[in-house]
Design a protein around this motif. Sequence first.
Motif, PDB file in Angstrom:
ATOM      1  N   ARG A 125      27.870  78.087  24.162  1.00 24.10           N
ATOM      2  CA  ARG A 125      28.634  78.424  25.363  1.00 24.10           C
ATOM      3  C   ARG A 125      27.861  78.006  26.598  1.00 24.10           C
ATOM      4  O   ARG A 125      26.670  78.282  26.721  1.00 24.10           O
ATOM      5  N   GLU A 154      33.057  76.034  25.648  1.00 22.44           N
ATOM      6  CA  GLU A 154      32.540  76.510  24.368  1.00 22.44           C
ATOM      7  C   GLU A 154      32.932  75.582  23.234  1.00 22.44           C
ATOM      8  O   GLU A 154      34.056  75.084  23.194  1.00 22.44           O
ATOM      9  N   ASP A 208      31.687  75.233  18.865  1.00 21.70           N
ATOM     10  CA  ASP A 208      30.830  75.533  17.710  1.00 21.70           C
ATOM     11  C   ASP A 208      29.785  76.602  18.020  1.00 21.70           C
ATOM     12  O   ASP A 208      28.623  76.498  17.636  1.00 21.70           O
ATOM     13  N   GLY A 209      30.192  77.639  18.742  1.00 22.26           N
ATOM     14  CA  GLY A 209      29.298  78.752  19.049  1.00 22.26           C
ATOM     15  C   GLY A 209      28.397  78.543  20.252  1.00 22.26           C
ATOM     16  O   GLY A 209      27.740  79.470  20.703  1.00 22.26           O
TER      17      GLY A 209
END
Length: 89
Positions: A36, A31, A33-34
Amino acid sequence: VLASRRSLPPLVSGSIRFLDADGDVLAFVREKDGARLLCLFNFARDKAFWPAPEGVGTIRPLTFGVPDAFLTDTGVELPPLGVLVAEIG
């Protein structure tokens, strides 16, 4: 696969969280910076099944020209020596 890896920030420098997996399957989430990514590797010469844990979210496979994994309602079927890299959310 290596060229594709460079274009996916979570694979380059994201955090890593290992997931439960049986047998010869390695499972983890990267993961950053958001974003995934779910990464599954079957090191066996037989197909394997990885049951998706509750709350993993929607699995959207990315393709890298390796044997395809098969998504089911409850997890992922990996071919022998198969790999799955997928966006999850």
